[in-house]
Design an enzyme around this catalytic site. Structure first.
Site, PDB file in Angstrom:
ATOM      1  CG  HIS A   4       2.781  33.544 -23.250  1.00  0.00           C
ATOM      2  ND1 HIS A   4       3.671  33.629 -24.305  1.00  0.00           N
ATOM      3  CD2 HIS A   4       3.445  32.976 -22.229  1.00  0.00           C
ATOM      4  CE1 HIS A   4       4.836  33.150 -23.913  1.00  0.00           C
ATOM      5  NE2 HIS A   4       4.736  32.740 -22.668  1.00  0.00           N
ATOM      6  NE  ARG A  44       2.751  31.455 -18.768  1.00  0.00           N
ATOM      7  CZ  ARG A  44       3.925  31.242 -18.185  1.00  0.00           C
ATOM      8  NH1 ARG A  44       4.357  32.023 -17.235  1.00  0.00           N
ATOM      9  NH2 ARG A  44       4.687  30.247 -18.563  1.00  0.00           N
ATOM     10  NE  ARG A  87       1.304  51.194 -19.031  1.00  0.00           N
ATOM     11  CZ  ARG A  87       0.806  50.752 -17.877  1.00  0.00           C
ATOM     12  NH1 ARG A  87      -0.060  49.747 -17.863  1.00  0.00           N
ATOM     13  NH2 ARG A  87       1.117  51.311 -16.728  1.00  0.00           N
ATOM     14  CB  VAL A  88      -6.012  51.668 -19.753  1.00  0.00           C
ATOM     15  CG1 VAL A  88      -6.548  52.454 -20.934  1.00  0.00           C
ATOM     16  CG2 VAL A  88      -6.405  50.201 -19.912  1.00  0.00           C
ATOM     17  CD  GLU A 180       4.518  53.071 -18.065  1.00  0.00           C
ATOM     18  OE1 GLU A 180       5.722  53.143 -18.418  1.00  0.00           O
ATOM     19  OE2 GLU A 180       3.744  52.216 -18.506  1.00  0.00           O
ATOM     20  CG  MET A 181       6.702  49.705 -13.577  1.00  0.00           C
ATOM     21  SD  MET A 181       6.774  48.594 -12.174  1.00  0.00           S
ATOM     22  CE  MET A 181       8.398  47.887 -12.390  1.00  0.00           C
ATOM     23  CD  GLU A 182       3.481  47.836 -17.061  1.00  0.00           C
ATOM     24  OE1 GLU A 182       3.042  49.004 -16.976  1.00  0.00           O
ATOM     25  OE2 GLU A 182       3.690  47.132 -16.064  1.00  0.00           O
ATOM     26  CG  ASP A 205       1.922  55.096  -6.296  1.00  0.00           C
ATOM     27  OD1 ASP A 205       1.957  54.546  -5.201  1.00  0.00           O
ATOM     28  OD2 ASP A 205       1.510  54.549  -7.341  1.00  0.00           O
TER      29      ASP A 205
HETATM   30  N1  HPA Z   1       6.437  53.237  -9.855  1.00  0.00           N
HETATM   31  C1  HPA Z   1       6.363  52.474 -10.941  1.00  0.00           C
HETATM   32  N2  HPA Z   1       5.230  52.161 -11.517  1.00  0.00           N
HETATM   33  C2  HPA Z   1       4.102  52.649 -10.989  1.00  0.00           C
HETATM   34  C3  HPA Z   1       4.116  53.450  -9.866  1.00  0.00           C
HETATM   35  C4  HPA Z   1       5.343  53.758  -9.277  1.00  0.00           C
HETATM   36  O1  HPA Z   1       5.410  54.462  -8.261  1.00  0.00           O
HETATM   37  N3  HPA Z   1       2.827  53.748  -9.558  1.00  0.00           N
HETATM   38  C5  HPA Z   1       2.061  53.139 -10.473  1.00  0.00           C
HETATM   39  N4  HPA Z   1       2.827  52.474 -11.342  1.00  0.00           N
END
Ligand code: HPA
Length: 238
Positions: A4, A44, A87-88, A180-182, A205
């Protein structure tokens, strides 16, 4: 050459910034790297660039969203010689008193998404950042007078649009600063591969206990990211 990241050993610097968004990766290189950086990946659409910051080698590589996508990129960066991954990104804020554009330094990342725990092959594993990077990031943010900086636990989720209105309250109760997600897969892969890792986020958020969410404006987000990015570059090359 990995599947990748279509690059060879030597194309990436040992210290790599890792945003989720490819457009942000390009913005970081154009705005914060010294002139003369080059593109090292476009496979990608996951753009990657290598150059220097304050004369010191640095790369930026986008990861995509979520632990499965990001995990592929972290693995391949390590295959290509990366030894420090920063990670940023952005996060949703969970605690009272946090504001849009604040900076969050993730000491640990609870694995609400199961990817990191599957990788660790250990129930209850606690993904954790590299302490020296936490310390440097906290010191540099204070010295730069970069507004509110929160240092503590975060949670990595696999679901952005969670249908359960009670989720934010459960995470908040345990002291998580943001979601966050990572980061959980970053910290887990880094632990197994013996490289350094840290996640630094801008609050994008505000997440209420009721499940309600409020989103940052584009202008506020740019200001928050710019403030955080100079510090992140300095941490990456420290
Ligand atoms: N949820 C998950 N990941 C995020 C969010 C959130 O509200 N805001 C920025 N990354």
């Amino acid at each position: 050459m990995p599947i990748h990241l279509r690059a060879d050993v030597g194309d990436y610097a040992p210290n790599v910034l890792c945003p989720g968004d490819p457009v942000r990766a390009q913005y970081i290189a154009e705005t914060f790297f010294d002139p003369g950086f080059r593109q090292v990946n476009k496979e990608r659409g996951m753009l990657g660039f290598t150059g220097t910051f304050d004369g010191k080698p640095i790369s930026v590589q986008s990861t995509g969203m979520g632990c499965p996508s990001a995990g592929i990129v972290f693995e391949e960066l390590i295959m290509l010689g990366a030894t420090r991954l920063v990670r940023v990104g952005t996060c949703g804020a969970l605690q009272d008193g946090m504001a849009m554009g604040d900076t969050v330094i993730g000491v640990s990342a609870s694995a609400d998404d199961q990817t990191a725990l599957r990788y660790a092959a250990m129930d209850g594993y606690a993904p954790c950042a590299t302490f020296s990077l936490i310390e440097t990031a906290a010191q540099l943010s204070r010295a730069a007078d970069a507004g509110a900086v929160h240092v503590g636990p975060i949670v990595s989720s696999g679901i952005f649009y969670d249908p359960d209105p009670g989720t934010f309250a459960r995470w908040k109760r345990l002291g998580h600063l943001g979601v966050e997600m990572e980061a959980s897969i970053l910290y887990t892969i880094a632990a197994v591969k013996r490289v350094e890792a840290l996640a630094i986020m801008t609050v994008s958020d505000l997440l209420a206990e009721s499940g309600d969410t409020e989103r940052i404006s584009d202008d506020e987000l740019k200001a928050g990211v710019d403030k955080m990015m100079r510090i992140s570059c300095a941490v990456a090359v420290s």
